[in-house]
Design a protein around this motif. Structure first.
Motif, PDB file in Angstrom:
ATOM      1  N   VAL A 421       0.864  -1.181   0.000  1.00 40.16           N
ATOM      2  CA  VAL A 421       0.000   0.000   0.000  1.00 40.16           C
ATOM      3  C   VAL A 421       0.900   1.229   0.000  1.00 40.16           C
ATOM      4  N   THR A 422       0.632   2.175  -0.896  1.00 43.07           N
ATOM      5  CA  THR A 422       1.368   3.438  -0.937  1.00 43.07           C
ATOM      6  C   THR A 422       0.410   4.586  -0.639  1.00 43.07           C
ATOM      7  N   LEU A 423       0.791   5.435   0.319  1.00 46.23           N
ATOM      8  CA  LEU A 423       0.085   6.680   0.621  1.00 46.23           C
ATOM      9  C   LEU A 423       1.012   7.832   0.266  1.00 46.23           C
ATOM     10  N   ASN A 424       0.497   8.791  -0.511  1.00 47.28           N
ATOM     11  CA  ASN A 424       1.339   9.894  -0.967  1.00 47.28           C
ATOM     12  C   ASN A 424       0.536  11.187  -0.961  1.00 47.28           C
ATOM     13  N   ALA A 425       1.193  12.292  -0.649  1.00 42.17           N
ATOM     14  CA  ALA A 425       0.534  13.601  -0.699  1.00 42.17           C
ATOM     15  C   ALA A 425       1.529  14.639  -1.185  1.00 42.17           C
ATOM     16  N   ARG A 426       1.158  15.402  -2.209  1.00 45.85           N
ATOM     17  CA  ARG A 426       1.944  16.535  -2.707  1.00 45.85           C
ATOM     18  C   ARG A 426       1.229  17.809  -2.263  1.00 45.85           C
ATOM     19  N   LEU A 427       1.963  18.695  -1.598  1.00 43.06           N
ATOM     20  CA  LEU A 427       1.435  19.943  -1.068  1.00 43.06           C
ATOM     21  C   LEU A 427       2.264  21.088  -1.624  1.00 43.06           C
ATOM     22  N   ALA A 428       1.615  22.200  -1.988  1.00 40.18           N
ATOM     23  CA  ALA A 428       2.342  23.338  -2.547  1.00 40.18           C
ATOM     24  C   ALA A 428       1.773  24.640  -2.002  1.00 40.18           C
ATOM     25  N   ASN A 429       2.683  25.582  -1.718  1.00 38.89           N
ATOM     26  CA  ASN A 429       2.323  26.905  -1.235  1.00 38.89           C
ATOM     27  C   ASN A 429       2.833  27.933  -2.236  1.00 38.89           C
ATOM     28  N   GLU A 430       1.907  28.612  -2.924  1.00 38.33           N
ATOM     29  CA  GLU A 430       2.264  29.590  -3.942  1.00 38.33           C
ATOM     30  C   GLU A 430       2.565  30.920  -3.253  1.00 38.33           C
ATOM     31  N   LEU A 431       3.844  31.306  -3.217  1.00 38.89           N
ATOM     32  CA  LEU A 431       4.278  32.476  -2.452  1.00 38.89           C
ATOM     33  C   LEU A 431       4.380  33.736  -3.296  1.00 38.89           C
ATOM     34  N   SER A 432       4.582  33.599  -4.589  1.00 40.21           N
ATOM     35  CA  SER A 432       4.609  34.750  -5.490  1.00 40.21           C
ATOM     36  C   SER A 432       4.237  34.268  -6.875  1.00 40.21           C
ATOM     37  N   GLU A 433       4.275  35.169  -7.842  1.00 38.51           N
ATOM     38  CA  GLU A 433       3.912  34.791  -9.210  1.00 38.51           C
ATOM     39  C   GLU A 433       4.890  33.789  -9.808  1.00 38.51           C
ATOM     40  N   ASN A 434       6.126  33.750  -9.280  1.00 39.05           N
ATOM     41  CA  ASN A 434       7.164  32.908  -9.883  1.00 39.05           C
ATOM     42  C   ASN A 434       7.798  31.931  -8.910  1.00 39.05           C
ATOM     43  N   PHE A 435       7.272  31.820  -7.681  1.00 33.46           N
ATOM     44  CA  PHE A 435       7.931  30.970  -6.695  1.00 33.46           C
ATOM     45  C   PHE A 435       6.902  30.281  -5.807  1.00 33.46           C
ATOM     46  N   GLU A 436       7.137  29.006  -5.534  1.00 33.72           N
ATOM     47  CA  GLU A 436       6.302  28.258  -4.617  1.00 33.72           C
ATOM     48  C   GLU A 436       7.153  27.244  -3.872  1.00 33.72           C
ATOM     49  N   MET A 437       6.687  26.848  -2.711  1.00 32.93           N
ATOM     50  CA  MET A 437       7.312  25.772  -1.952  1.00 32.93           C
ATOM     51  C   MET A 437       6.484  24.508  -2.139  1.00 32.93           C
ATOM     52  N   GLN A 438       7.150  23.434  -2.577  1.00 35.20           N
ATOM     53  CA  GLN A 438       6.480  22.145  -2.725  1.00 35.20           C
ATOM     54  C   GLN A 438       6.980  21.184  -1.652  1.00 35.20           C
ATOM     55  N   TYR A 439       6.049  20.374  -1.160  1.00 35.69           N
ATOM     56  CA  TYR A 439       6.360  19.380  -0.138  1.00 35.69           C
ATOM     57  C   TYR A 439       5.713  18.062  -0.556  1.00 35.69           C
ATOM     58  N   GLU A 440       6.372  16.964  -0.196  1.00 34.55           N
ATOM     59  CA  GLU A 440       5.785  15.661  -0.493  1.00 34.55           C
ATOM     60  C   GLU A 440       6.129  14.671   0.611  1.00 34.55           C
ATOM     61  N   ALA A 441       5.124  13.932   1.023  1.00 38.56           N
ATOM     62  CA  ALA A 441       5.301  12.843   1.992  1.00 38.56           C
ATOM     63  C   ALA A 441       4.797  11.559   1.360  1.00 38.56           C
ATOM     64  N   SER A 442       5.591  10.496   1.496  1.00 39.41           N
ATOM     65  CA  SER A 442       5.231   9.215   0.900  1.00 39.41           C
ATOM     66  C   SER A 442       5.562   8.101   1.885  1.00 39.41           C
ATOM     67  N   TYR A 443       4.610   7.195   2.053  1.00 34.84           N
ATOM     68  CA  TYR A 443       4.827   6.030   2.916  1.00 34.84           C
ATOM     69  C   TYR A 443       4.326   4.790   2.188  1.00 34.84           C
ATOM     70  N   GLN A 444       5.110   3.725   2.270  1.00 34.94           N
ATOM     71  CA  GLN A 444       4.696   2.463   1.664  1.00 34.94           C
ATOM     72  C   GLN A 444       4.907   1.317   2.645  1.00 34.94           C
ATOM     73  N   TRP A 445       3.852   0.535   2.823  1.00 39.09           N
ATOM     74  CA  TRP A 445       3.929  -0.707   3.599  1.00 39.09           C
ATOM     75  C   TRP A 445       3.904  -1.863   2.614  1.00 39.09           C
ATOM     76  N   MET A 446       4.738  -2.887   2.888  1.00 36.99           N
ATOM     77  CA  MET A 446       4.774  -4.028   1.977  1.00 36.99           C
ATOM     78  C   MET A 446       4.977  -5.321   2.743  1.00 36.99           C
ATOM     79  N   ASP A 447       4.371  -6.373   2.234  1.00 33.81           N
ATOM     80  CA  ASP A 447       4.526  -7.724   2.759  1.00 33.81           C
ATOM     81  C   ASP A 447       4.717  -8.625   1.546  1.00 33.81           C
ATOM     82  N   LEU A 448       5.964  -9.012   1.278  1.00 36.99           N
ATOM     83  CA  LEU A 448       6.319  -9.707   0.052  1.00 36.99           C
ATOM     84  C   LEU A 448       6.877 -11.088   0.379  1.00 36.99           C
TER      85      LEU A 448
END
Length: 536
Positions: A421-448
């Motif tokens: 199972v993969t859980l992922n989230a992309r988050l972005a904060n638009e700070l000006s017309e030409n600049f933004e901060m992007q963040y991403e968190a990803s977690y994966q559980w596996m049983d193989l």
């Protein structure tokens, strides 16, 4: 005889036709009344046809604009670096579908071009190139991808050339060729490592006046192509479903007012493989996998059904240690998908979302890359769930969450298990017309649990896999510059990033051939880098 009922519907066309007809009537006065009326009727019909075609082109352009504004989608995208008895997955990694698909619209006659490209450095804390890629984890070879932000060490470029032509009778023809190349080296000259490839070369005909009834709005195609209705989760660069190959098909047959269906036949070639029999051990074999697909649309719902057959594929020895080919390698299979394409953020607000449930058996046990894996067993069963969306939390904050999960049994060996199972989230904060901060968190559980499965790699070495159970975590922060911010689909952009990743120690023992567990890469890793991404 001329039908007077045509004139009230097209007064302008009729007036033009009458004006053009007067000199002809004067010159050819010796013609009979019937002949002159027949000629006049033909001119009126031609005028009506041209007016109708102009209206159709306007309607199609308006519909395309509405699709682009209301529900921008991304075409599927994978670039797998590991293999567990499966073809390398190199599906289209991220061109928005309005860029790829709308290039065939009537407004763009002649030659046009669209592009997707990314290129960047991925450096570890030791100032050396670091392993990376959305398929980095042990679950990656079976489709378990993680977040792509700050996790791509490659340069990948694809260019699509389209030639559109409109004929006098209203028919439209699209010819498309797609070139792609991907390398991981950061050198300027990479000819020795190049994977330059023609990924698509097909022609498609639409608006055919000879098509009537249920086929009035249908289009036909032939050649090598990606299926039109593929789609992906952009933020983990993984297809939800990807169908491609060489063949022919027909799109958009109107079964009823609310039901359209598309039918295609694709062929894929399985590469040479060892065939081990008592009579002739060590033979090399190959086969073609034929895929018959029916893709149905009911408003926002999509129901896809695929049947496939690869004659003699059951002679394959998919486990070099077995010595004698078994009867468990699949020769046939099927796959199906039920998907919903929403025009809001899960009904909670403005945005988009998609949800899909997939199931496959036998050769259909690879539910994502349909028909691409020849090592699946007769008893292979796989189910896959994908849910993802986009929305704005506030005028300057946007979020794109995604969930991707899969369970598979008897995939390559009796009793094996691949669950993740993969859980992922992309988050972005638009700070000006030409600049933004992007963040991403990803977690994966596996049983193989590969159940002792082994495969022979390209160097002739046998790779054996161990059972593992655990989790993988990835966090990225990426200051991002672009000509104009606004939405997840706005490109080009240049990012710099820092990423921290960690995973359970048990995952290091899955394989002696993957990145996890290699020298200096055993968990709690920092990577840094920069990347550009562009599409148009």
């Amino acid at each position: 005889m001329l039908s007077p009922s045509r004139f009230p519907r097209r007064p302008l066309a009729a007036a033009i036709a009458l004006t053009l007809a007067l000199p002809t009537v004067a010159i050819a006065a010796d013609k009979s009344i019937e002949e002159r009326l027949a000629e006049l009727e033909a001119r009126v019909a031609a005028s009506e046809r041209r007016a109708s075609q102009a209206e159709q082109r306007a309607d199609q352009a308006e519909a395309a604009l509405e699709r682009q504004q209301s529900s921008p989608q991304l075409v599927q995208g994978d670039n797998t670096s590991q293999t567990v008895g499966v073809e390398e997955d190199l599906s289209a990694p991220g061109i928005p579908s309005q860029v790829r698909d709308e290039t065939g619209d009537d407004e763009e006659q002649g030659l046009s071009m669209s592009v997707y490209a990314r290129s960047g450095l991925l450096i570890g804390s030791d100032r050396k190139s670091a392993p990376g890629g959305p398929s980095l984890t042990p679950a990656g070879p079976s489709g378990g991808y993680v977040g792509r932000l700050g996790n791509e060490p490659d340069t990948y470029v694809e260019t699509v050339f389209d030639y559109n032509q409109r004929y006098d009778n209203g028919s439209h023809a699209l010819y498309r060729v797609m070139l792609a190349d991907g390398v991981t080296t950061s050198n300027d000259w990479t000819a020795d490592e190049s994977d330059l490839n023609i990924r698509q070369a097909f022609v498609e005909f639409s608006d055919l006046p000879g098509f009537t009834g249920a086929f009035e709005n249908a289009s036909i195609w032939g050649g090598k192509r990606f299926d039109r209705d593929n789609f992906n989760i952009e933020w983990i660069d993984s297809d939800v479903v990807f169908l491609a190959g060489t063949g022919a098909g027909i799109y958009d047959i109107s079964v009823t007012d609310g039901w359209d269906t598309s039918v295609s036949l694709y062929g894929r070639s399985f590469s040479d493989y060892p065939v081990v029999t008592r009579e002739q051990p060590g033979l090399e074999g190959s086969t073609d996998n034929l895929i018959l697909t029916a893709n149905n649309r009911f408003g926002p719902w999509q129901w896809m059904v695929n049947g496939m057959s690869a004659n003699d594929n059951d002679e394959r020895d998919n486990d070099p240690r077995a010595g004698i080919a078994g009867d468990n390698v699949a020769e046939n299979g099927f796959q199906t998908m039920l998907a919903y394409h929403g025009d809001s953020f899960f009904g909670l607000g403005e945005g988009t979302f998609k949800a899909a449930l997939l199931y496959g058996h036998g050769l259909g046990g690879e539910v994502k890359n349909i028909g691409a894996d020849g090592n699946l067993t007769d008893d292979a069963n796989t189910a896959r769930l994908a849910i993802f969306g986009t929305t704005y939390l506030s005028p300057n904050w946007r979020i794109a969450p995604a969930l991707l999960a899969q369970t598979s049994r008897d995939r390559y060996a009796d009793g094996d298990r691949y669950d993740w199972v993969t859980l992922n989230a992309r988050l972005a904060n638009e700070l000006s017309e030409n600049f933004e901060m992007q963040y991403e968190a990803s977690y994966q559980w596996m049983d193989l649990d590969p159940a002792g499965y082994a495969y022979e790699d390209g160097d002739g070495d046998t790779q054996v896999f161990e059972s593992v159970n655990g989790g993988y975590t990835r966090l990225t922060i990426a200051p991002t510059f672009k000509p104009q911010v606004g939405g997840f689909w706005q490109r080009p952009e240049i990012r710099v990033f820092a990423t921290w990743s960690d995973w359970d120690e048990d995952l290091n023992s899955f394989s002696n051939d993957d990145a996890l567990g290699s020298d200096g890469f055993t968990g709690s890793e920092w990577t840094f880098g920069t990347q550009m991404e562009v599409w148009f």
